[in-house]
Design a protein around this motif. Structure first.
Motif, PDB file in Angstrom:
ATOM      1  N   LEU A 178      10.026  23.691  23.244  1.00 49.98           N
ATOM      2  CA  LEU A 178      10.512  24.708  22.308  1.00 49.98           C
ATOM      3  C   LEU A 178       9.647  24.824  21.062  1.00 49.98           C
ATOM      4  CD1 LEU A 178      14.314  24.321  22.802  1.00 49.98           C
ATOM      5  CD2 LEU A 178      12.962  26.371  23.140  1.00 49.98           C
ATOM      6  N   SER A 179       8.710  23.893  20.899  1.00 51.91           N
ATOM      7  CA  SER A 179       7.830  24.016  19.743  1.00 51.91           C
ATOM      8  C   SER A 179       7.026  25.310  19.838  1.00 51.91           C
ATOM      9  CB  SER A 179       6.887  22.812  19.672  1.00 51.91           C
ATOM     10  OG  SER A 179       5.967  22.825  20.732  1.00 51.91           O
ATOM     11  N   PHE A 180       6.740  25.768  21.058  1.00 53.61           N
ATOM     12  CA  PHE A 180       5.914  26.978  21.211  1.00 53.61           C
ATOM     13  C   PHE A 180       6.658  28.247  20.791  1.00 53.61           C
ATOM     14  CE2 PHE A 180       4.018  23.766  23.992  1.00 53.61           C
ATOM     15  CZ  PHE A 180       2.755  23.729  23.422  1.00 53.61           C
ATOM     16  N   PRO A 181       7.868  28.531  21.318  1.00 53.28           N
ATOM     17  CA  PRO A 181       8.583  29.698  20.803  1.00 53.28           C
ATOM     18  C   PRO A 181       8.853  29.615  19.302  1.00 53.28           C
ATOM     19  CG  PRO A 181       9.936  28.491  22.389  1.00 53.28           C
ATOM     20  CD  PRO A 181       8.555  27.948  22.473  1.00 53.28           C
ATOM     21  N   PHE A 182       9.084  28.403  18.801  1.00 49.72           N
ATOM     22  CA  PHE A 182       9.338  28.263  17.365  1.00 49.72           C
ATOM     23  C   PHE A 182       8.121  28.723  16.556  1.00 49.72           C
ATOM     24  CE2 PHE A 182       8.913  25.662  13.488  1.00 49.72           C
ATOM     25  CZ  PHE A 182      10.045  26.069  12.819  1.00 49.72           C
ATOM     26  N   VAL A 183       6.967  28.223  16.943  1.00 49.57           N
ATOM     27  CA  VAL A 183       5.743  28.590  16.209  1.00 49.57           C
ATOM     28  C   VAL A 183       5.480  30.093  16.350  1.00 49.57           C
ATOM     29  CG1 VAL A 183       3.247  28.275  16.125  1.00 49.57           C
ATOM     30  CG2 VAL A 183       4.739  26.293  16.371  1.00 49.57           C
ATOM     31  N   PHE A 233      12.161  32.409   2.998  1.00 48.46           N
ATOM     32  CA  PHE A 233      11.021  32.858   3.812  1.00 48.46           C
ATOM     33  C   PHE A 233       9.866  31.872   3.692  1.00 48.46           C
ATOM     34  CE2 PHE A 233       6.944  35.117   4.065  1.00 48.46           C
ATOM     35  CZ  PHE A 233       7.035  35.708   5.309  1.00 48.46           C
ATOM     36  N   TRP A 234       9.497  31.547   2.427  1.00 47.00           N
ATOM     37  CA  TRP A 234       8.323  30.679   2.261  1.00 47.00           C
ATOM     38  C   TRP A 234       8.607  29.253   2.701  1.00 47.00           C
ATOM     39  CZ3 TRP A 234       3.913  32.744   2.463  1.00 47.00           C
ATOM     40  CH2 TRP A 234       3.714  34.043   1.974  1.00 47.00           C
ATOM     41  N   THR A 235       9.849  28.807   2.562  1.00 48.06           N
ATOM     42  CA  THR A 235      10.175  27.466   3.066  1.00 48.06           C
ATOM     43  C   THR A 235       9.970  27.423   4.579  1.00 48.06           C
ATOM     44  OG1 THR A 235      11.870  27.322   1.378  1.00 48.06           O
ATOM     45  CG2 THR A 235      11.919  25.648   3.094  1.00 48.06           C
ATOM     46  N   ILE A 236      10.441  28.477   5.253  1.00 48.24           N
ATOM     47  CA  ILE A 236      10.326  28.486   6.709  1.00 48.24           C
ATOM     48  C   ILE A 236       8.871  28.625   7.142  1.00 48.24           C
ATOM     49  CG2 ILE A 236      10.997  29.694   8.839  1.00 48.24           C
ATOM     50  CD1 ILE A 236      13.224  28.092   7.335  1.00 48.24           C
ATOM     51  N   ILE A 237       8.121  29.491   6.465  1.00 48.07           N
ATOM     52  CA  ILE A 237       6.721  29.680   6.859  1.00 48.07           C
ATOM     53  C   ILE A 237       5.920  28.413   6.597  1.00 48.07           C
ATOM     54  CG2 ILE A 237       4.596  30.971   6.397  1.00 48.07           C
ATOM     55  CD1 ILE A 237       6.674  32.624   7.867  1.00 48.07           C
ATOM     56  N   LEU A 238       5.967  27.916   5.350  1.00 48.20           N
ATOM     57  CA  LEU A 238       5.149  26.746   5.016  1.00 48.20           C
ATOM     58  C   LEU A 238       5.706  25.494   5.679  1.00 48.20           C
ATOM     59  CD1 LEU A 238       4.442  27.528   1.258  1.00 48.20           C
ATOM     60  CD2 LEU A 238       2.995  27.972   3.256  1.00 48.20           C
ATOM     61  N   GLY A 239       7.044  25.350   5.637  1.00 49.60           N
ATOM     62  CA  GLY A 239       7.666  24.202   6.295  1.00 49.60           C
ATOM     63  C   GLY A 239       7.408  24.231   7.791  1.00 49.60           C
ATOM     64  N   GLY A 240       7.540  25.405   8.385  1.00 49.93           N
ATOM     65  CA  GLY A 240       7.310  25.533   9.824  1.00 49.93           C
ATOM     66  C   GLY A 240       5.888  25.155  10.197  1.00 49.93           C
ATOM     67  N   LEU A 241       4.959  25.564   9.345  1.00 51.87           N
ATOM     68  CA  LEU A 241       3.559  25.211   9.598  1.00 51.87           C
ATOM     69  C   LEU A 241       3.350  23.702   9.497  1.00 51.87           C
ATOM     70  CD1 LEU A 241       2.492  28.081   9.844  1.00 51.87           C
ATOM     71  CD2 LEU A 241       0.779  27.510   8.125  1.00 51.87           C
ATOM     72  N   ALA A 242       3.964  23.096   8.452  1.00 53.91           N
ATOM     73  CA  ALA A 242       3.845  21.648   8.279  1.00 53.91           C
ATOM     74  C   ALA A 242       4.471  20.929   9.473  1.00 53.91           C
ATOM     75  CB  ALA A 242       4.517  21.207   6.984  1.00 53.91           C
ATOM     76  N   MET A 243       5.612  21.464   9.955  1.00 48.34           N
ATOM     77  CA  MET A 243       6.269  20.850  11.117  1.00 48.34           C
ATOM     78  C   MET A 243       5.378  20.979  12.344  1.00 48.34           C
ATOM     79  SD  MET A 243       8.937  19.650   9.922  1.00 48.34           S
ATOM     80  CE  MET A 243       9.921  19.122  11.307  1.00 48.34           C
ATOM     81  N   ALA A 244       4.733  22.149  12.480  1.00 48.08           N
ATOM     82  CA  ALA A 244       3.891  22.365  13.650  1.00 48.08           C
ATOM     83  C   ALA A 244       2.690  21.425  13.611  1.00 48.08           C
ATOM     84  CB  ALA A 244       3.430  23.816  13.710  1.00 48.08           C
ATOM     85  N   SER A 246       2.274  18.534  11.906  1.00 45.15           N
ATOM     86  CA  SER A 246       2.645  17.129  12.097  1.00 45.15           C
ATOM     87  C   SER A 246       3.195  16.911  13.506  1.00 45.15           C
ATOM     88  CB  SER A 246       3.665  16.697  11.043  1.00 45.15           C
ATOM     89  OG  SER A 246       4.797  17.526  11.079  1.00 45.15           O
ATOM     90  N   GLY A 247       3.941  17.905  14.015  1.00 40.58           N
ATOM     91  CA  GLY A 247       4.521  17.770  15.350  1.00 40.58           C
ATOM     92  C   GLY A 247       3.461  17.709  16.442  1.00 40.58           C
ATOM     93  N   TYR A 248       2.452  18.578  16.343  1.00 38.84           N
ATOM     94  CA  TYR A 248       1.409  18.532  17.379  1.00 38.84           C
ATOM     95  C   TYR A 248       0.565  17.273  17.258  1.00 38.84           C
ATOM     96  CZ  TYR A 248       2.867  23.089  18.939  1.00 38.84           C
ATOM     97  OH  TYR A 248       3.626  24.112  19.435  1.00 38.84           O
ATOM     98  N   MET A 249       0.471  16.746  16.027  1.00 41.54           N
ATOM     99  CA  MET A 249      -0.220  15.453  15.885  1.00 41.54           C
ATOM    100  C   MET A 249       0.568  14.368  16.632  1.00 41.54           C
ATOM    101  SD  MET A 249      -2.784  15.617  13.336  1.00 41.54           S
ATOM    102  CE  MET A 249      -2.665  14.536  11.966  1.00 41.54           C
ATOM    103  N   LEU A 250       1.899  14.434  16.527  1.00 44.74           N
ATOM    104  CA  LEU A 250       2.718  13.430  17.226  1.00 44.74           C
ATOM    105  C   LEU A 250       2.656  13.649  18.736  1.00 44.74           C
ATOM    106  CD1 LEU A 250       5.917  13.374  14.976  1.00 44.74           C
ATOM    107  CD2 LEU A 250       4.278  11.525  15.246  1.00 44.74           C
ATOM    108  N   MET A 251       2.522  14.916  19.119  1.00 45.23           N
ATOM    109  CA  MET A 251       2.547  15.245  20.542  1.00 45.23           C
ATOM    110  C   MET A 251       1.237  14.864  21.219  1.00 45.23           C
ATOM    111  SD  MET A 251       4.534  18.468  21.636  1.00 45.23           S
ATOM    112  CE  MET A 251       3.656  19.827  22.282  1.00 45.23           C
ATOM    113  N   PHE A 252       0.148  14.946  20.465  1.00 48.38           N
ATOM    114  CA  PHE A 252      -1.156  14.548  21.011  1.00 48.38           C
ATOM    115  C   PHE A 252      -1.685  13.395  20.177  1.00 48.38           C
ATOM    116  CE2 PHE A 252      -0.472  18.984  22.032  1.00 48.38           C
ATOM    117  CZ  PHE A 252      -0.632  18.956  23.408  1.00 48.38           C
ATOM    118  N   PRO A 253      -1.080  12.217  20.356  1.00 49.91           N
ATOM    119  CA  PRO A 253      -1.368  11.111  19.455  1.00 49.91           C
ATOM    120  C   PRO A 253      -2.827  10.664  19.515  1.00 49.91           C
ATOM    121  CG  PRO A 253      -0.047  10.375  21.315  1.00 49.91           C
ATOM    122  CD  PRO A 253      -0.111  11.861  21.394  1.00 49.91           C
ATOM    123  N   PHE A 254      -3.372  10.363  18.371  1.00 52.05           N
ATOM    124  CA  PHE A 254      -4.701   9.753  18.221  1.00 52.05           C
ATOM    125  C   PHE A 254      -5.858  10.684  18.547  1.00 52.05           C
ATOM    126  CE2 PHE A 254      -1.739   6.279  19.177  1.00 52.05           C
ATOM    127  CZ  PHE A 254      -1.801   5.630  17.962  1.00 52.05           C
TER     128      PHE A 254
END
Ligand code: HEM
Lengths: 349, 198
Positions: A178-183, A233-244, A246-254
């Motif tokens: 679901l990270s993909f539809p979210f982004v 709006f800006w919380t979701i845009i900037l927060g969403g980007l930060a989540m994406a 950090s999340g993809y870093m966790l998803m593809f570790p190292f």
């Protein structure tokens, strides 16, 4: 004779050099009996004090394992098990409590002039698609993520280890996919709404008047989006980007960082969750129980005329529609053909 | 009851990697997973030291503390083990571990990194002792057979010691007194700082 001396001289130099430097090099190996050497077993220092990270060389093809000791793990553990949980729980529950108190004192914010019975189109299908795509994936991401953060103390005692592992395994699959539809939703909203979310002078007035939340009747004028909505709006845009990120870093570790970067990604991801979930609680409150007529905007895209007049007069003006609630629906300039943005409210009372 | 520990005497380790090979072979550890490794500090320089490192079976283990699904447990011998039935492959134990011990079969988290694998102190897993299920999941259970971990058993210079923490600490101290130097038990201050009475 001179040539013999010429050969001897460098040799002597070499010998002198070796004799003077060798003990120093030998001492560096600290494999030598010295006056400081322990003479009894009690003097042997077993728990040598390691200072910071220790890295060396490994012959296996996994560079991470060249690190012998990484003490940062301890701080991350404290965050993961203690500070992170406390901070995010306080933020999220605190927000719920605030909203509860606000509802008790202010109640549902009504449309002061009552419903006009006619509606204005506020959001096109593509707007609503972007919103609900983001919203549904966000809710599932938040729930499946929080299962990992809080499930061990809260759910395992209730449902047991096996069921919890099954839940978090499927949760993790959902979280990853679901990270993909979210982004996608976040990017769509960015493109669709950024032009209406640029901060402007009127936002300062809006903030100074507390958005008209505290006292009935006063409604600071706002454009398509007021300062509060812009902040969301800006919380979701900037927060969403930060989540994406950090999340993809966790998803593809190292792939991009070492252990330290992974720990930071996790911290950013959890704190980002706390901020976003708290803000979204406020957003959901005001979009449903908190304000009459607000849900329609994202429900069927049509808002009541008087709702728009009270909350987004500036926006109505740009649509060329009267902003005076004393004007009945008839006073709305209808002209010849259908007015863009104006329609009949399906469920008008 | 004994409290099992590893101790690597870095003044004896010659980086032969026999412990690594023994471990891989004994437990049929899959390609890419390293339950034990030898790290060389100051490689090729004065003061070079090699240390054989694996899971240290910490007291109050960080991996167990951060695990979201609570899949770790400590045996009566102080060995830290985990259940692959419960593990979801999130990778958190690797972020918390001071020694880089947890290993995963997959390199991405997409759909999971696979069940975590690490040194078991040759003590198998939560399945019934010395069964095929246990062997396939976790490797042999030498402790149940009354033997000590193979890595240490076959160390040619006796650099790597495994066994009751008090006994191996005593052996090490005696060595240091006799030869006059010793650079300490690597990782002990990190792994066992809470049972420092030793
Ligand atoms: C945008 C794309 C996102 C990606 C790629 C992503 C990816 C991840 C990954 C890989 C993990 C590690 C857990 C595991 O794999 O086992 C994780 C954990 C988590 N995610 Fe996300 N995520 C995203 C968005 C979100 C959003 C929007 C939220 C909440 C609003 C969220 C909340 C969480 C939480 C609470 C955790 C658990 C943190 C903890 O361990 O305490 N994620 N996420």
């Amino acid at each position: 004779m001179t040539s013999f001396l010429g050969k001897l001289f460098p040799a002597i130099l070499m010998a002198v050099f070796l004799l003077t430097t060798a003990p120093a090099a030998y001492a560096q190996l600290d494999q030598r009996v010295s006056p400081a050497s322990p003479s009894t077993k009690e003097e042997v220092e077993l728990y040598e004090q390691l200072q910071g990270k220790l890295s060396g060389y490994v012959s296996i093809p996994d560079g991470k394992l060249a690190t012998l000791v990484q003490p940062e793990g301890r701080e991350w553990r404290d965050f993961r098990n203690y500070y992170g949980r406390i901070i995010s729980a306080v933020m999220m529950l605190g927000m719920l409590a605030l909203l509860g108190v606000f509802y008790l004192f202010r109640g549902k914010i009504r449309i002061a002039a009552g419903r006009a019975g006619r509606t204005v189109t506020r959001f096109m299908p593509i707007d609503r698609f972007a919103h609900w795509l983001t919203a549904t994936s966000f809710m599932i991401l938040a729930l499946t993520g929080l299962v990992l953060s809080f499930g061990r103390p809260l759910l395992i005692p209730v449902i047991g280890h096996e069921a919890f592992t099954a839940l978090s395994t499927y949760g993790k699959y959902s979280h990853n996919f679901l990270s993909f539809p979210f982004v996608l939703g976040v990017l769509l909203m960015l493109v669709l709404w950024i032009k209406d979310n640029i901060p402007e002078k009127a936002d300062i007035t809006w903030i100074k008047q507390g958005g008209g939340f505290l006292n009935n009747g006063s409604h600071p004028e706002a454009g398509r989006f007021n300062a509060g909505q812009k902040m969301i709006f800006w919380t979701i845009i900037l927060g969403g980007l930060a989540m994406a990120v950090s999340g993809y870093m966790l998803m593809f570790p190292f792939y991009l960082t070492g252990v330290g970067g992974m720990q930071i990604s996790h911290i950013v991801h959890l704190l980002g969750t706390a901020v976003m979930v708290s803000v979204i609680f406020g957003h959901i409150y005001i979009g449903t129980v908190g304000m009459e007529g607000a849900f329609d905007a994202m429900g069927n895209g049509e808002v009541d005329l008087n709702w728009a007049r009270e909350h987004h007069a500036g926006w109505l003006k740009t649509q060329g529609i009267s902003t005076d609630t004393r004007d009945g629906p008839s006073k709305v300039p209808t002209g010849g053909g259908p007015v863009p943005g104006l329609g009949q409210h399906a469920g008008a009372d | 009851m004994a409290r099992m520990k590893f101790l690597c005497d870095s003044d004896r380790c010659i980086e032969c990697n026999a412990c690594v090979t023994a471990c891989k072979n004994e437990h049929e550890v899959p390609w890419g997973i390293n339950r034990r490794r030898v790290v060389t500090l100051n490689d090729g320089m004065p003061g070079e030291k090699s240390i054989s490192m694996a899971c240290m079976h910490c007291t109050d283990a960080p991996c167990a503390a951060v695990c979201p699904v609570d899949c770790f447990y400590t045996t009566a011998d102080g060995v830290v083990l985990h259940s692959k039935e419960l593990c979801i492959g999130c990778g958190y134990c690797f972020y918390a571990c001071p020694f880089g011990a947890p290993q995963y079969p997959n390199t991405t988290n997409f759909g999971g990194r696979g069940k975590m694998d690490k040194c078991t102190f040759c003590a198998g897993g939560p399945e019934e002792d010395m069964t095929m299920v246990e062997y396939h999941g976790y490797g042999t259970n030498r402790l149940a057979e009354g033997k000590l971990p193979l890595c240490a058993e076959m160390c040619s210079t006796r650099a790597l010691l495994a066994g009751d923490g008090d006994i191996i600490a005593d052996i090490y101290k005696e060595r240091v007194v006799r030869r006059g130097y010793g650079s300490g038990a690597w990782g002990w201050s990190t792994a066992y700082k809470n049972d420092r009475a030793v």
